[in-house]
Scaffold this motif. Structure first.
Motif, PDB file in Angstrom:
ATOM      1  N   LYS A   1      50.288  60.125  77.036  1.00 23.16           N
ATOM      2  CA  LYS A   1      49.864  61.525  77.557  1.00 23.16           C
ATOM      3  C   LYS A   1      50.505  62.701  76.655  1.00 23.16           C
ATOM      4  N   MET A   2      51.557  62.425  75.941  1.00 23.35           N
ATOM      5  CA  MET A   2      52.435  63.323  75.564  1.00 23.35           C
ATOM      6  C   MET A   2      52.213  63.542  73.911  1.00 23.35           C
ATOM      7  N   ASP A   3      52.585  64.719  73.445  1.00 25.89           N
ATOM      8  CA  ASP A   3      52.186  65.207  72.003  1.00 25.89           C
ATOM      9  C   ASP A   3      53.275  64.208  71.066  1.00 25.89           C
ATOM     10  N   SER A   4      54.447  63.999  71.466  1.00 26.71           N
ATOM     11  CA  SER A   4      55.523  63.207  70.844  1.00 26.71           C
ATOM     12  C   SER A   4      56.423  62.976  72.038  1.00 26.71           C
ATOM     13  N   PHE A   5      57.360  62.024  71.528  1.00 26.65           N
ATOM     14  CA  PHE A   5      58.300  61.458  72.646  1.00 26.65           C
ATOM     15  C   PHE A   5      59.455  61.018  71.789  1.00 26.65           C
ATOM     16  N   THR A   6      60.582  60.600  72.480  1.00 27.28           N
ATOM     17  CA  THR A   6      61.936  60.337  71.893  1.00 27.28           C
ATOM     18  C   THR A   6      62.328  58.976  72.613  1.00 27.28           C
ATOM     19  N   VAL A   7      63.256  58.236  71.980  1.00 27.75           N
ATOM     20  CA  VAL A   7      63.818  56.961  72.613  1.00 27.75           C
ATOM     21  C   VAL A   7      64.513  57.540  73.785  1.00 27.75           C
ATOM     22  N   GLU A   8      65.258  58.716  73.957  1.00 29.97           N
ATOM     23  CA  GLU A   8      65.700  59.300  75.042  1.00 29.97           C
ATOM     24  C   GLU A   8      64.739  59.615  75.874  1.00 29.97           C
ATOM     25  N   ASP A   9      63.392  60.030  75.599  1.00 26.59           N
ATOM     26  CA  ASP A   9      62.622  60.202  76.871  1.00 26.59           C
ATOM     27  C   ASP A   9      62.078  58.961  77.438  1.00 26.59           C
ATOM     28  N   LEU A  10      62.114  57.882  76.532  1.00 30.36           N
ATOM     29  CA  LEU A  10      61.758  56.518  77.154  1.00 30.36           C
ATOM     30  C   LEU A  10      63.038  56.111  78.267  1.00 30.36           C
ATOM     31  N   ALA A  11      64.087  56.289  77.731  1.00 28.10           N
ATOM     32  CA  ALA A  11      65.159  55.948  78.725  1.00 28.10           C
ATOM     33  C   ALA A  11      65.293  56.821  80.034  1.00 28.10           C
ATOM     34  N   ARG A  12      64.863  58.085  79.767  1.00 29.89           N
ATOM     35  CA  ARG A  12      64.960  58.879  80.979  1.00 29.89           C
ATOM     36  C   ARG A  12      63.637  58.233  81.997  1.00 29.89           C
ATOM     37  N   PHE A  13      62.745  58.064  81.446  1.00 26.87           N
ATOM     38  CA  PHE A  13      61.647  57.562  82.323  1.00 26.87           C
ATOM     39  C   PHE A  13      62.063  56.458  83.212  1.00 26.87           C
ATOM     40  N   LEU A  14      62.489  55.494  82.295  1.00 30.80           N
ATOM     41  CA  LEU A  14      63.102  54.189  82.875  1.00 30.80           C
ATOM     42  C   LEU A  14      64.193  54.400  84.104  1.00 30.80           C
TER      43      LEU A  14
ATOM     44  N   GLU B   1      55.447  45.048  83.090  1.00 29.51           N
ATOM     45  CA  GLU B   1      55.313  46.082  83.871  1.00 29.51           C
ATOM     46  C   GLU B   1      56.001  47.362  83.467  1.00 29.51           C
ATOM     47  N   SER B   2      57.251  47.217  83.116  1.00 29.29           N
ATOM     48  CA  SER B   2      57.931  48.800  82.832  1.00 29.29           C
ATOM     49  C   SER B   2      57.457  49.165  81.126  1.00 29.29           C
ATOM     50  N   SER B   3      57.120  48.221  80.321  1.00 27.44           N
ATOM     51  CA  SER B   3      56.526  48.625  79.144  1.00 27.44           C
ATOM     52  C   SER B   3      55.294  49.454  79.519  1.00 27.44           C
ATOM     53  N   ALA B   4      54.593  48.859  80.403  1.00 22.21           N
ATOM     54  CA  ALA B   4      53.011  49.519  80.524  1.00 22.21           C
ATOM     55  C   ALA B   4      53.276  50.710  81.104  1.00 22.21           C
ATOM     56  N   TYR B   5      54.249  51.227  82.112  1.00 20.10           N
ATOM     57  CA  TYR B   5      54.782  52.292  82.713  1.00 20.10           C
ATOM     58  C   TYR B   5      54.987  53.256  81.517  1.00 20.10           C
TER      59      TYR B   5
ATOM     60  N   ASP C   1      64.504  57.338  85.784  1.00 24.96           N
ATOM     61  CA  ASP C   1      63.670  57.904  86.933  1.00 24.96           C
ATOM     62  C   ASP C   1      63.003  56.792  87.758  1.00 24.96           C
ATOM     63  N   GLU C   2      62.332  55.864  87.150  1.00 26.17           N
ATOM     64  CA  GLU C   2      61.299  54.944  87.991  1.00 26.17           C
ATOM     65  C   GLU C   2      62.297  53.743  88.359  1.00 26.17           C
ATOM     66  N   TYR C   3      63.338  53.104  87.673  1.00 25.87           N
ATOM     67  CA  TYR C   3      63.724  51.885  87.793  1.00 25.87           C
ATOM     68  C   TYR C   3      65.412  52.083  88.368  1.00 25.87           C
ATOM     69  N   GLU C   4      65.876  50.921  88.988  1.00 24.67           N
ATOM     70  CA  GLU C   4      67.355  51.423  89.082  1.00 24.67           C
ATOM     71  C   GLU C   4      68.134  50.559  87.939  1.00 24.67           C
ATOM     72  N   VAL C   5      68.396  51.419  87.066  1.00 21.71           N
ATOM     73  CA  VAL C   5      69.013  51.138  85.799  1.00 21.71           C
ATOM     74  C   VAL C   5      69.832  51.896  85.344  1.00 21.71           C
ATOM     75  N   ASP C   6      70.924  51.760  84.657  1.00 20.35           N
ATOM     76  CA  ASP C   6      71.951  52.618  84.145  1.00 20.35           C
ATOM     77  C   ASP C   6      71.072  53.156  82.805  1.00 20.35           C
ATOM     78  N   MET C   7      71.851  54.333  82.200  1.00 20.41           N
ATOM     79  CA  MET C   7      71.556  54.837  81.004  1.00 20.41           C
ATOM     80  C   MET C   7      71.635  53.950  79.704  1.00 20.41           C
TER      81      MET C   7
END
Length: 90
Positions: free
Chosen positions: A47-60, A36-40, A62-68
């Protein structure tokens, strides 16, 4: 990184998979199953032109109760997996 054209996330009977669209992309030996989280994350980055690992972490975080720290480790592992199976490029 960027998602490669021709790959689409599908929900098949409650199971998330990335499938290749088009005849030139058909290879049933490498079906990519996502939790579920990988699909999210895939939905966010496709939808993005490009993304970074930091973007992925920020999305996580923002959506889940997880530390950076945990989010970064999980995001790095996921990015490596996506790169290795060829659904994203650097």
């Amino acid at each position: 990184m960027k998602t490669k054209p021709g790959f689409t996330l599908r929900d098949i009977c409650g199971e998330y998979i990335i499938v290749a669209e088009g005849l030139e992309n058909i290879d049933f030996s490498n079906i990519i199953s996502l939790n579920e989280s990988s699909a999210y994350l895939w939905k966010k980055v496709e939808k993005m032109d490009s993304f970074t690992v930091e973007d992925l972490a920020r999305f996580l975080t923002d959506e889940y109760e997880v530390d950076m720290k945990t989010a970064m480790a999980d995001s790095e592992a996921l990015a490596k997996q996506w790169l290795s199976v060829g659904v994203v490029s650097e």
